[in-house]
Scaffold this motif. Structure first.
Motif, short mmCIF file in Angstrom:
data_model
loop_
_atom_site.label_atom_id
_atom_site.label_comp_id
_atom_site.label_asym_id
_atom_site.label_seq_id
_atom_site.Cartn_x
_atom_site.Cartn_y
_atom_site.Cartn_z
N GLY A 108 0.81 -1.22 0.00
CA GLY A 108 0.00 0.00 0.00
C GLY A 108 0.83 1.25 0.00
N VAL A 109 1.98 1.26 -0.73
CA VAL A 109 2.90 2.39 -0.74
C VAL A 109 2.57 3.32 -1.89
N ILE A 110 2.62 4.62 -1.61
CA ILE A 110 2.44 5.66 -2.64
C ILE A 110 3.82 6.23 -2.95
N ARG A 111 4.18 6.23 -4.22
CA ARG A 111 5.49 6.72 -4.67
C ARG A 111 5.29 7.83 -5.68
N LEU A 112 6.14 8.85 -5.62
CA LEU A 112 6.10 9.98 -6.55
C LEU A 112 7.49 10.20 -7.13
N TRP A 113 7.52 10.46 -8.46
CA TRP A 113 8.75 10.76 -9.17
C TRP A 113 8.61 12.10 -9.88
N LYS A 114 9.71 12.81 -10.01
CA LYS A 114 9.74 14.01 -10.82
C LYS A 114 9.97 13.63 -12.28
N VAL A 115 9.17 14.20 -13.16
CA VAL A 115 9.25 13.86 -14.58
C VAL A 115 10.56 14.39 -15.15
N GLY A 116 11.22 13.55 -15.95
CA GLY A 116 12.46 13.94 -16.59
C GLY A 116 13.71 13.45 -15.90
N GLY A 117 13.57 12.78 -14.76
CA GLY A 117 14.73 12.28 -14.06
C GLY A 117 15.14 10.90 -14.53
N GLN A 118 15.96 10.24 -13.70
CA GLN A 118 16.43 8.90 -14.02
C GLN A 118 15.44 7.81 -13.58
N TYR A 119 14.50 8.16 -12.73
CA TYR A 119 13.46 7.24 -12.26
C TYR A 119 14.07 6.01 -11.56
N ILE A 120 15.17 6.23 -10.84
CA ILE A 120 15.78 5.11 -10.12
C ILE A 120 15.11 4.94 -8.76
N ASN A 121 15.10 6.01 -7.98
CA ASN A 121 14.43 6.00 -6.68
C ASN A 121 13.33 7.06 -6.68
N PRO A 122 12.24 6.80 -6.00
CA PRO A 122 11.16 7.80 -5.97
C PRO A 122 11.57 9.05 -5.20
N THR A 123 11.04 10.19 -5.65
CA THR A 123 11.31 11.45 -4.95
C THR A 123 10.61 11.49 -3.61
N TYR A 124 9.36 11.02 -3.56
CA TYR A 124 8.60 10.95 -2.31
C TYR A 124 8.04 9.53 -2.19
N SER A 125 7.92 9.06 -0.98
CA SER A 125 7.38 7.73 -0.74
C SER A 125 6.78 7.69 0.65
N VAL A 126 5.62 7.04 0.76
CA VAL A 126 4.95 6.92 2.05
C VAL A 126 4.06 5.68 2.01
N GLU A 127 3.95 5.01 3.14
CA GLU A 127 3.03 3.89 3.28
C GLU A 127 1.65 4.46 3.57
N GLY A 128 0.87 4.60 2.52
CA GLY A 128 -0.36 5.36 2.62
C GLY A 128 -1.53 4.61 3.16
N HIS A 129 -1.65 3.31 2.86
CA HIS A 129 -2.84 2.56 3.26
C HIS A 129 -2.44 1.25 3.91
N ALA A 130 -3.43 0.52 4.36
CA ALA A 130 -3.19 -0.70 5.12
C ALA A 130 -2.52 -1.75 4.26
N ALA A 131 -1.65 -2.53 4.87
CA ALA A 131 -0.98 -3.62 4.16
C ALA A 131 -2.01 -4.68 3.78
N GLY A 132 -1.84 -5.20 2.58
CA GLY A 132 -2.76 -6.19 2.08
C GLY A 132 -3.88 -5.63 1.24
N GLU A 133 -3.93 -4.30 1.03
CA GLU A 133 -5.00 -3.68 0.27
C GLU A 133 -4.40 -2.83 -0.84
N PRO A 134 -4.83 -3.01 -2.08
CA PRO A 134 -4.30 -2.19 -3.19
C PRO A 134 -4.86 -0.78 -3.17
N ILE A 135 -4.10 0.13 -3.73
CA ILE A 135 -4.53 1.53 -3.90
C ILE A 135 -5.21 1.63 -5.26
N THR A 136 -6.47 1.95 -5.27
CA THR A 136 -7.26 1.86 -6.49
C THR A 136 -7.21 3.12 -7.35
#
Length: 630
Positions: free
Chosen positions: A327-355
């Motif tokens: 249930g992790v939300i990841r954000l990337w800045k457009v135009g980068g290398q897209y190796i690691n996310p710019t922002y990341s947070v465990e947004g919702h409960a484990a075991g449930e997809p973010i729709t």
């Protein structure tokens, strides 16, 4: 008190100037109303050299010079209540000649009135008073797309069939003008129009995104990746089912796709053999896969957000098992290398997809929806915890979404109970709960499941220009909510339009006016050519007939194995020489003639061939000239 005296006393004195005596009396009146105990008797002495006769009836001219006599002051022993009544009586008498100024309003009254007006304004712009139902799908509708103008809509879902709706050409029978199956029996996950509304993209479980014209003609099919390459960056396309597809907010040539192969890919519609950039989400579990359930651009196109889950692989049994979905939300800045996310947070409960993930126009706030029965509002400037959280919103569909209203003062989402819930963005308190009525499922021989009996709200869209809300339901219906007073076009165009009827007078007029036939052969040839062109154009633009027969609404079509073998086994007939293909059978034809020679064995045992065949006289002349030159 006579009328002339009262007219001179009032503040609205109809253009006449006040004398000093009148000004003194006005001040006295304000003193009485404010503090009756400190009242002072006004000075009524006239100016020197003037004579005032108050007791005579013919003193109107002198009153014009010095003003009317004021009323006698209240007695000295008058109580405050009695003085107040005297003033009130004076106000009542003033109403005969003009309106009195309104009393001053308290600040609390202003605040309460403003709050009431805001609530009334919100009720005025909400399009929830009327609805129409589009009942052409047979299964859950989880993909809805509208063009920016709001004139055309496409819907699809679990029945694998795309329906195209044109509001201007549709009557109250509410039927689509075209239906087609784009993915060979694979369910459709999402569809979106581009910025101009000329084309729309389709994301299905077929691994490849497809581009279609607004009339329903396929324009392009993009590349599919190689599932045997372990590094997903080196493949030219997805190797698993697509989950979402989004257009770039300002570039109509760019779009992104997300799939269950742990990648988000950015494409250019001019390059159909591969993507421009690839974002690979690494799994926290060794050997695991992180399916991307949802992805989206920010409104300025500078950020990409993706919501995921984890799918682990059991080496002992060699089969896929549902692991801990992060249930992790990841954000990337457009135009980068897209190796690691710019922002990341465990947004919702484990075991449930973010729709779903939906950005605000301020580009730093966004909504997230999950099957853990919650909707959350985030701010990337403080990404550790959500700004607001709304719970008790159950959903079991991975296509369920949450959106902002056009003015971004409300948040809309659906539940498995068939309720459209509207939240306040400022507090996330429930403002409205709108129950969407859906007809019961059709009677069949099979017993319906619990999921089929439920009427769940899957997909919600609030079109800004139409000011109408479109809702996709789990039983196959599409509901359009609108208000005739605040909504524009869309459902209003077809809700009251009767089907077109052919009158008998039209047949009579056409029989009385037969077409004029010209005797000129050239004109007739031109007419035939124009007719052929019209027929050809009509065949090209003719909508496909509705899908009927076995497999309609089911999944009878190409499976995964057939799809893979179609890419492995290629048709090489176009690469061979047709002359060599014919001469390969020349020896067999001479030794064992079967097709042609036996037919002429009795009538013409020895074949006679023509030297040359000319289609016209000019070709024969050109051939004779060639022989003379030789």
């Amino acid at each position: 008190m006579d009328g002339d005296a009262m007219r001179e006393m009032l503040p609205m004195a109809f253009g006449k100037s006040k004398s000093k005596a009148q000004r003194d009396f006005s001040a006295s009146k304000r003193t009485v109303s404010d503090n009756p105990e400190t009242q002072q008797k006004p000075s009524l002495a006239p100016p020197a050299g003037k004579k005032v006769e108050r007791n005579k009836g013919n003193s109107s001219a002198e009153n014009g010079d010095f003003g009317p006599a004021p009323p006698p002051p209240p007695p000295a022993d008058a109580s405050p209540k009695r003085l107040e009544r005297s003033v009130n009586n004076l106000v009542l008498e003033e109403n005969e000649f003009g309106p009195t100024p309104p009393p001053p309003r308290n600040q609390s009254d202003d605040d309460s009135d403003d709050t009431t007006d805001d609530g009334e304004d919100d009720d005025d712009i909400l399009p929830f008073t009327h609805e129409i139902k589009l009942m052409d799908h047979t299964r859950a509708v989880c993909a809805i797309g509208l063009d920016p103008s709001g004139s055309r809509m496409v819907t699809s879902g679990r029945d694998c069939v795309v329906k195209m709706w044109d509001f201007a050409g549709m009557d109250n029978s509410l039927r689509p003008f075209k239906s087609f199956e784009p993915s060979g029996g694979n369910p459709i996950r999402e569809m979106n129009f581009n910025l101009t509304g000329e084309t729309f993209m389709i994301a299905s479980a077929e691994w490849v995104p497809k581009l279609y014209h607004r009339d329903g003609n396929q324009l392009a099919e993009f590349a599919k990746g190689d599932m045997y390459i372990r590094d997903r960056r080196h493949t030219h396309g997805h190797v698993a089912a697509l989950t979402t597809i989004k257009w770039h907010p300002s570039d109509k040539q760019t779009f992104l796709t997300a799939a269950a192969d742990s990648t988000v890919r950015i494409w250019d519609i001019e390059d159909k053999r591969g993507q421009k950039s690839v974002i690979v989400v690494k799994s926290k579990i060794k050997g695991g896969v992180t399916p991307i359930c949802s992805a989206n651009f920010s409104h300025d196109g500078k950020l990409i957000a993706a919501g995921s889950r984890i799918k682990s692989i059991s080496n002992s049994t060699n089969r896929c098992l549902q692991g801990g979905e992060d249930g992790v939300i990841r954000l990337w800045k457009v135009g980068g290398q897209y190796i690691n996310p710019t922002y990341s947070v465990e947004g919702h409960a484990a075991g449930e997809p973010i729709t779903s993930l939906t950005f605000s126009v301020d580009n730093h706030s966004f909504l997230s929806r999950s099957t853990d029965s919650s909707v959350k509002l985030w701010d990337i400037r403080n990404f550790r915890a959500p700004v607001h959280t709304a719970t008790s919103l159950p959903t079991s569909f991975e296509e369920n979404n949450a959106i902002f209203s056009p003015d971004e003062q409300h948040v809309l989402t659906g539940t498995d109970d068939g309720v459209l819930v509207m939240l306040s963005r400022q507090t996330f308190a429930v403002e409205r709960r709108i129950t969407i009525d859906e007809p019961p499922p059709q009677q069949t021989s099979q017993q319906p499941t619990k999921r089929q009996l439920k009427s769940a709200v899957l997909r919600v869209i609030w079109h800004k220009k139409l000011n109408q809300v479109i809702v996709g339901m789990s039983r196959g219906s599409v509901h359009m909510l609108y208000d005739p007073n605040v909504s524009i076009n869309g459902a209003k165009l077809c809700a009251g339009k009767e089907p077109k009827r052919l009158h008998a007078e039209e047949d009579v007029v056409s029989s009385l006016n037969p077409p004029i036939i010209s005797g000129d052969p050239e004109d007739e040839e031109e007419q035939r050519m124009e007719k052929r062109k019209r027929n050809k154009l009509r065949r090209d633009l003719r909508p496909d007939a509705p899908i009927t027969g076995p497999g309609r609404g089911g999944k009878v079509g190409t499976n995964l194995t057939q799809h893979i073998m179609r890419g492995i086994i290629k048709d090489t007939s176009r690469d061979s020489d047709p002359r060599e293909a014919f001469l390969r059978h020349a020896t067999d034809a001479e030794s064992d003639p079967y097709w042609v020679n036996p037919a002429y064995k009795k009538t013409q045992p020895k074949p006679v061939y023509a030297e040359a065949v000319f289609e016209d006289e000019d070709e024969e002349k050109r051939e004779s000239l060639k022989k003379r030159k030789q």
